[in-house]
Design a protein around this motif. Structure first.
Motif, mmCIF file in Angstrom:
data_model
loop_
_atom_site.group_PDB
_atom_site.id
_atom_site.type_symbol
_atom_site.label_atom_id
_atom_site.label_comp_id
_atom_site.label_asym_id
_atom_site.label_seq_id
_atom_site.Cartn_x
_atom_site.Cartn_y
_atom_site.Cartn_z
ATOM 1 N N VAL A 36 0.832 -1.083 -0.078
ATOM 2 C CA VAL A 36 0.122 0.138 0.029
ATOM 3 C C VAL A 36 0.992 1.457 0.128
ATOM 4 O O VAL A 36 0.682 2.172 -0.712
ATOM 5 N N TRP A 70 -6.675 3.525 5.417
ATOM 6 C CA TRP A 70 -5.294 3.496 5.765
ATOM 7 C C TRP A 70 -5.285 3.301 7.428
ATOM 8 O O TRP A 70 -4.779 2.264 8.248
ATOM 9 N N VAL A 107 -4.204 0.366 9.992
ATOM 10 C CA VAL A 107 -3.181 0.470 11.133
ATOM 11 C C VAL A 107 -3.875 -0.195 12.378
ATOM 12 O O VAL A 107 -3.173 -1.129 13.056
ATOM 13 N N LEU A 163 -5.891 -2.660 12.408
ATOM 14 C CA LEU A 163 -5.882 -4.040 12.148
ATOM 15 C C LEU A 163 -4.439 -4.454 12.318
ATOM 16 O O LEU A 163 -4.394 -5.610 13.005
ATOM 17 N N MET A 190 -12.479 -5.424 10.197
ATOM 18 C CA MET A 190 -12.386 -5.806 8.854
ATOM 19 C C MET A 190 -13.571 -5.641 7.943
ATOM 20 O O MET A 190 -13.325 -5.191 6.630
ATOM 21 N N GLY A 207 -13.273 1.326 -5.159
ATOM 22 C CA GLY A 207 -12.471 -0.158 -5.490
ATOM 23 C C GLY A 207 -10.797 0.089 -5.241
ATOM 24 O O GLY A 207 -10.300 1.248 -4.730
#
Ligand code: HEM
Lengths: 339, 355
Positions: free
Chosen positions: B216, B230, B234, B236, B325, B337
């Protein structure tokens, strides 16, 4: 030389993944940078040829007029996902059949494990305990890292390079991530392969000696400058506080200036290192693209970035160096906390 | 979704390629009834009359013989007709996608020839509908995403699956925990494999999460409009590491015990909330009321710490991670997307900033 020791560390089941990473990380770095180089070539080409830029499809990937821009997820993506799942499952099965998870003796609070190591992905944190007091290494630094990561997209004001691999258009941002990434990996490697009983430094090839005694000078920075009780009596404690605050202040200033300078540099080519004149030229003339990017950055973005970059990306390597190369423990000693 | 079954109209005419159309739908109650009637040799609507007729025919010998032959040939004919029908019907089952069972589960036929069905295959499936129906043609290339996010998610699923199986054999108590691991290793069929898979999938998930993040970064995918996703990422990452950390203690062996002891000792030094941290003692923190005590449920790593680890590991963190998630995936869609491979942008095309 005792390579058996190194083998013992490397082949510990919980360390096998890190050995795998020694291959995975370079591979994916190469894979990503390869695509970046291809894109960079295309960008350079299009920038020199505006007419071509107007008609080009702007990718290095094959393209023909008439090709659909979009594909159906079923089956074109779903089949890739399915294949990936099958491969990962196969790898997991093979790995699990050939290598057993470790299990030591039952927990025993009276028998200290030495060295007592966290799993490898936490060894960066554990290794930081050498360089900072636990409240910084265990609490402040991790928080700064997490918040710093979250803040990054908001302080990166560069609109280029969104959704494709490139180095050329994002040199500074990538350099900053790179410093963090490499520091983190170095800390993990030191923690895993170097540290032995008592968290003492053992070079690869040295045998772990459980009775090793380290004669650390363990001096603080003010000792080096002679600001000690012996010289100044009771006033020394206040002088030390002020001295430490000044050192830290100066560090922030210098590091900030350094980053500010670095922000405007163009690409550093290897051949500059061979010619003093060219190197000086590089160091003194701001790059046009980088300057225009800096002009887009708001004051708040700039200051936020500087704070996190100095406090983590610069402070960490500097403190590591001070500790390992100059055996300096603290730069700022106060009755309440030490840095 | 509206209640209309989208495939019905186009699916029906195609039903039973080559097979007779009429009673192709075994669902048809009328069809089944007439089938039964044909088999018993009774014309529709004459059920009552059957016993009377047969008894009458059986009273005279001649009539009896004739009607017996008649009956046999009739039954034979009907039997053959039934056989033909069954064969014809079986023919239609050759395509499982045309059965009622299949249709009730999948709602649409996955007929390749119809592009609309390809979209519907994604949109009408609760698991697949995380995907859009169509994507950027270059985004299916392995080179762009390395599939790392997807692999990370798959590993999470593997961990959930093996983890639940491990829970069947594990008691989070000081007496049992270590023995349960020994039991798993030596007595439970495939227990060792199960434990190994859980362990290595966890290691692998940490690696793939890092590589995913690395990708990423390299593709600049955290840029507008994906800044927030993003940040979700972080979180996660932190949750992934915490999952691993809480799991480390569970075998209750020396390895886990000392790693967790070292790890939680750091919490002692938390500024203000730790008994040994800056300003902690001044605020009344002791080893019996600081954050470390809260984490361990005591002042040492013992039974309460084991239980707390277990609950965080098996319930608390997986739950929170699942929620994050879900948000992560949802946001990928909402942010338009996957970010690329996007056409390269040139320096001259940077828009002036709003001042
Ligand atoms: C449990 C961990 C994670 C899971 C399961 C996960 C899953 C995914 C998946 C499946 C994608 C789709 C694209 C791909 O496969 O690369 C994705 C995209 C993305 N992820 Fe993650 N991710 C995780 C952690 C992270 C982390 C740690 C970060 C960053 C700090 C992150 C940031 C992003 C961003 C920004 C995108 C959008 C990328 C784009 O549009 O190109 N994720 N994630």
């Amino acid at each position: 030389m005792d390579w058996h020791q190194l083998w013992k560390i490397t082949s510990a089941p919980d360390n096998v993944p890190i050995v795998g990473m020694l291959f995975l990380v370079p591979f994916f770095t190469w894979y990503g940078l390869k695509q970046a180089r291809e894109n960079d070539k295309l960008i350079a080409e299009l920038e020199n040829d505006p007419a071509k830029a107007k008609t080009h499809h702007r990718k290095t990937l094959p393209w023909r007029p008439g090709w659909a821009r979009e594909l159906h997820v079923w089956p074109f993506l779903v089949r890739v996902e399915f294949l990936a799942a099958v491969i990962v499952t196969a790898i997991l099965f093979i790995w699990s059949i050939t290598l057993d998870a470790p299990l030591e003796e039952p927990a025993n609070p009276n028998l200290t494990m030495n060295p007592s190591k966290a799993p490898w992905y936490f060894l960066g944190l554990q290794e930081m305990l050498v360089y900072f007091d636990p409240w910084i290494a265990g609490v402040v630094m991790p928080s700064l890292m997490m918040v710093g990561l979250m803040v990054f997209p908001y302080v990166d004001s560069n609109p280029l390079g969104n959704g494709y691999y490139t180095i050329r258009q994002r040199r500074f941002a990538l350099a900053m991530f790179g410093i963090g990434w490499v520091t983190w990996i170095i800390l993990i490697v030191i923690g895993t392969f170097i540290r032995g009983p008592g968290w003492v430094w053992f070079w690869p090839g040295q045998t772990w000696d459980h009775n090793a005694v380290v004669f650390d000078k363990n001096q603080d920075l003010h000792d080096v400058f002679g600001i000690t009780h012996a010289n100044f009596g009771d006033a020394a404690i206040w002088m030390q506080i002020i001295f430490g605050a000044m050192v830290v202040g100066l560090f922030y200033l210098l590091a900030g200036l350094f980053l500010h300078w670095l922000m405007k540099r163009g690409p550093l080519k290897l051949k500059y290192l061979r010619s003093w004149r060219e190197l000086k030229q590089w160091a003194t003339t701001p790059d046009r693209l980088e300057t225009s990017l800096l002009a887009r950055t708001s004051v708040l973005q700039y200051l936020t970035f500087q704070f996190f970059a100095i406090s983590v990306l610069i402070a960490l390597p500097v403190k590591i160096l001070l500790r390992l190369a100059f055996t300096i423990k603290y730069v700022w000693v106060t009755p309440w906390f030490n840095v | 979704m509206d209640s209309e079954r989208p495939d019905e109209k186009e699916g029906q005419p195609k039903a039973g390629n080559g097979a007779p159309q009429k009673p192709a739908d075994p669902n048809d109650p009328e069809g089944i009834k007439s089938l039964l009637r044909a088999a018993s040799g009774v014309p529709a609507g004459s059920r009552k009359a059957v016993p009377a007729e047969t008894t009458a025919a059986a009273t005279t010998e001649e009539g009896g013989r004739a009607s017996t032959a008649d009956f046999i040939s009739k039954t034979r004919k009907q039997g053959l007709a039934l056989k033909d029908r069954a064969i014809q019907e079986a023919e239609t089952y050759k395509d499982p996608q045309q059965t009622q069972l299949w249709k009730s589960i999948f709602r649409v036929s996955h007929d390749r020839s119809d592009p609309r069905n390809r979209s519907l295959a994604i949109l009408s499936n609760v698991f697949l509908h995380l995907h859009p129906a169509k994507i950027n043609r270059d985004a299916v290339r392995y080179g762009f995403t390395w599939g790392m996010g997807g692999i990370t998610f798959y590993l999470f699923i593997v961990l959930t699956f093996t983890g639940v199986l491990l829970m069947f054999y594990y008691h989070p108590t000081k007496v049992q925990a270590f023995r349960d691991i020994l039991y798993l290793e030596h007595d439970v069929p495939f227990g060792k494999l199960l434990r190994n898979m859980h362990r290595w999938a966890a290691h692998l998930m940490v690696i793939t999460t890092w590589l995913h993040m690395f990708r990423v970064v390299l593709t600049g995918s955290y840029k507008r409009p994906r800044e927030f996703n993003w940040c979700v990422g972080v979180v996660l990452l932190v949750l992934t590491l915490l999952l691993s950390f809480t799991g480390y203690l569970l075998p209750d062996d020396q390895l886990g015990f000392w790693a967790v002891t070292v790890g939680t000792n750091m919490a002692r030094a938390t500024p203000m909330f730790g008994s040994e941290g800056p300003f902690g003692p001044q605020l009344g923190m002791t080893p019996y009321n600081d954050v470390r005590f809260g984490l361990l449920g005591g002042s040492i790593v013992d039974a309460n710490a084991l239980l707390r680890s277990y609950i965080w590991h098996c319930i608390g963190i997986p739950l929170v991670a699942s929620i994050f998630m879900a948000v992560h995936f949802w946001r990928i869609r909402k942010d338009g997307g996957i970010s690329g491979p996007a056409p390269v942008m040139l320096e001259a095309e940077m828009k002036a900033t709003k001042k």
